[in-house]
Design a protein around this motif. Structure first.
Motif, PDB file in Angstrom:
ATOM      1  N   THR A  46       0.986  -1.417  -0.159  1.00  0.00           N
ATOM      2  CA  THR A  46      -0.033  -0.003  -0.146  1.00  0.00           C
ATOM      3  C   THR A  46       0.917   1.206  -0.185  1.00  0.00           C
ATOM      4  N   ILE A  47       0.783   1.952  -1.043  1.00  0.00           N
ATOM      5  CA  ILE A  47       1.638   3.335  -1.069  1.00  0.00           C
ATOM      6  C   ILE A  47       0.826   4.381  -1.166  1.00  0.00           C
ATOM      7  N   GLU A  48       1.418   5.534  -0.351  1.00  0.00           N
ATOM      8  CA  GLU A  48       0.301   6.764  -0.499  1.00  0.00           C
ATOM      9  C   GLU A  48       1.082   7.444  -1.649  1.00  0.00           C
ATOM     10  N   LYS A  49       0.274   8.305  -2.173  1.00  0.00           N
ATOM     11  CA  LYS A  49       0.502   9.186  -3.274  1.00  0.00           C
ATOM     12  C   LYS A  49       1.450  10.267  -2.840  1.00  0.00           C
ATOM     13  N   SER A  50       2.649  10.634  -3.861  1.00  0.00           N
ATOM     14  CA  SER A  50       3.567  11.440  -3.427  1.00  0.00           C
ATOM     15  C   SER A  50       3.597  12.330  -4.751  1.00  0.00           C
ATOM     16  N   ASP A  51       4.627  13.097  -4.819  1.00  0.00           N
ATOM     17  CA  ASP A  51       5.034  13.938  -5.987  1.00  0.00           C
ATOM     18  C   ASP A  51       5.710  13.025  -6.942  1.00  0.00           C
ATOM     19  N   ARG A  52       6.157  11.786  -6.628  1.00  0.00           N
ATOM     20  CA  ARG A  52       7.095  10.935  -7.474  1.00  0.00           C
ATOM     21  C   ARG A  52       5.974  10.209  -8.467  1.00  0.00           C
ATOM     22  N   ASP A  53       6.525   9.647  -9.502  1.00  0.00           N
ATOM     23  CA  ASP A  53       5.806   8.809 -10.296  1.00  0.00           C
ATOM     24  C   ASP A  53       5.867   7.669  -9.559  1.00  0.00           C
ATOM     25  N   ILE A  54       4.473   6.956  -9.490  1.00  0.00           N
ATOM     26  CA  ILE A  54       4.128   5.765  -8.772  1.00  0.00           C
ATOM     27  C   ILE A  54       5.109   4.491  -9.478  1.00  0.00           C
ATOM     28  N   HIS A  55       5.152   4.611 -10.823  1.00  0.00           N
ATOM     29  CA  HIS A  55       5.848   3.255 -11.561  1.00  0.00           C
ATOM     30  C   HIS A  55       7.476   3.414 -11.052  1.00  0.00           C
ATOM     31  N   GLU A  56       7.917   4.787 -11.235  1.00  0.00           N
ATOM     32  CA  GLU A  56       9.163   4.925 -10.696  1.00  0.00           C
ATOM     33  C   GLU A  56       9.620   4.290  -9.200  1.00  0.00           C
ATOM     34  N   VAL A  57       8.784   4.513  -8.352  1.00  0.00           N
ATOM     35  CA  VAL A  57       8.707   4.367  -6.780  1.00  0.00           C
ATOM     36  C   VAL A  57       8.770   2.657  -6.771  1.00  0.00           C
ATOM     37  N   ILE A  58       7.835   2.280  -7.726  1.00  0.00           N
ATOM     38  CA  ILE A  58       7.864   0.469  -7.425  1.00  0.00           C
ATOM     39  C   ILE A  58       9.023   0.005  -8.094  1.00  0.00           C
ATOM     40  N   ASN A  59       9.444   0.485  -9.188  1.00  0.00           N
ATOM     41  CA  ASN A  59      10.805  -0.102  -9.767  1.00  0.00           C
ATOM     42  C   ASN A  59      11.746  -0.052  -8.886  1.00  0.00           C
ATOM     43  N   ASN A  68      15.919  -9.843  -6.802  1.00  0.00           N
ATOM     44  CA  ASN A  68      17.192  -9.645  -7.175  1.00  0.00           C
ATOM     45  C   ASN A  68      17.392  -9.564  -8.719  1.00  0.00           C
ATOM     46  N   PRO A  69      17.894  -8.633  -9.278  1.00  0.00           N
ATOM     47  CA  PRO A  69      17.749  -8.491 -10.673  1.00  0.00           C
ATOM     48  C   PRO A  69      18.800  -9.158 -11.428  1.00  0.00           C
ATOM     49  N   VAL A  70      19.503  -9.773 -10.859  1.00  0.00           N
ATOM     50  CA  VAL A  70      20.487 -10.685 -11.548  1.00  0.00           C
ATOM     51  C   VAL A  70      19.872 -12.264 -11.943  1.00  0.00           C
ATOM     52  N   ILE A  71      18.958 -12.835 -11.017  1.00  0.00           N
ATOM     53  CA  ILE A  71      18.082 -14.118 -11.259  1.00  0.00           C
ATOM     54  C   ILE A  71      16.774 -13.839 -11.295  1.00  0.00           C
ATOM     55  N   GLU A  72      16.048 -12.969 -10.782  1.00  0.00           N
ATOM     56  CA  GLU A  72      14.714 -12.937 -10.886  1.00  0.00           C
ATOM     57  C   GLU A  72      14.162 -11.626 -11.590  1.00  0.00           C
ATOM     58  N   ASP A  73      12.763 -11.913 -12.182  1.00  0.00           N
ATOM     59  CA  ASP A  73      12.111 -10.876 -12.954  1.00  0.00           C
ATOM     60  C   ASP A  73      11.039 -10.511 -12.048  1.00  0.00           C
ATOM     61  N   TYR A  74      10.427  -9.452 -12.312  1.00  0.00           N
ATOM     62  CA  TYR A  74       9.269  -9.100 -11.596  1.00  0.00           C
ATOM     63  C   TYR A  74       8.319  -8.324 -12.367  1.00  0.00           C
ATOM     64  N   ARG A  75       6.781  -8.455 -12.023  1.00  0.00           N
ATOM     65  CA  ARG A  75       6.076  -7.618 -12.572  1.00  0.00           C
ATOM     66  C   ARG A  75       4.970  -7.205 -11.622  1.00  0.00           C
ATOM     67  N   TYR A  76       4.284  -5.840 -11.920  1.00  0.00           N
ATOM     68  CA  TYR A  76       3.465  -5.789 -10.826  1.00  0.00           C
ATOM     69  C   TYR A  76       1.998  -5.129 -11.349  1.00  0.00           C
ATOM     70  N   GLU A  77       1.181  -4.978 -10.571  1.00  0.00           N
ATOM     71  CA  GLU A  77      -0.258  -4.370 -11.174  1.00  0.00           C
ATOM     72  C   GLU A  77      -0.567  -3.316 -10.087  1.00  0.00           C
ATOM     73  N   VAL A  78      -0.919  -2.119 -10.581  1.00  0.00           N
ATOM     74  CA  VAL A  78      -1.216  -1.070  -9.572  1.00  0.00           C
ATOM     75  C   VAL A  78      -2.710  -0.710  -9.717  1.00  0.00           C
ATOM     76  N   GLU A  79      -3.353  -0.606  -8.474  1.00  0.00           N
ATOM     77  CA  GLU A  79      -4.989  -0.192  -8.368  1.00  0.00           C
ATOM     78  C   GLU A  79      -4.863   0.767  -7.611  1.00  0.00           C
ATOM     79  N   GLU A  80      -5.530   1.983  -8.039  1.00  0.00           N
ATOM     80  CA  GLU A  80      -5.915   3.131  -7.188  1.00  0.00           C
ATOM     81  C   GLU A  80      -6.918   3.050  -6.467  1.00  0.00           C
ATOM     82  N   CYS A  81      -6.725   3.352  -5.060  1.00  0.00           N
ATOM     83  CA  CYS A  81      -7.594   2.895  -3.837  1.00  0.00           C
ATOM     84  C   CYS A  81      -8.383   4.332  -3.557  1.00  0.00           C
TER      85      CYS A  81
END
Length: 84
Positions: A46-59, A68-81
């Motif tokens: 759960t992330i509060e809104k800020s001046d920063r771009d939400i995708h930048e923060v999540i990445n 671990n970017p050497v051996i793992e991949d990630y993906r994410y979904e964002v829902e505005e509450c």
């Protein structure tokens, strides 16, 4: 406020011994149709809104801590509450 679902998995090129063990167990339980299992992690943030771009923060969070970017991949979904 945002609800973020993060999925972290091993890269395809990385062996997954835990997934292999689960595959073998399922096959021994007569689930012969299961060809492969890959084990990963699931997290909800759960992330509060800020001046920063939400995708930048999540990445940043994912590459600095959750995956671990050497051996793992990630993906994410964002829902505005909606806060009431």
């Amino acid at each position: 406020m945002f609800k973020v679902k993060v999925f972290v998995t091993l890269r395809e090129s990385v062996l997954d011994p835990q997934g292999k063990a689960v595959t073998n167990s399922l096959n021994s339980l007569n689930y012969k149709e299961v060809a492969d299992v890959r084990i990963g992690k699931y997290m909800e943030l759960t992330i509060e809104k800020s001046d920063r771009d939400i995708h930048e923060v999540i990445n940043e969070i994912c590459t600095n801590l959750l995956a671990n970017p050497v051996i793992e991949d990630y993906r994410y979904e964002v829902e505005e509450c909606v806060v009431q």
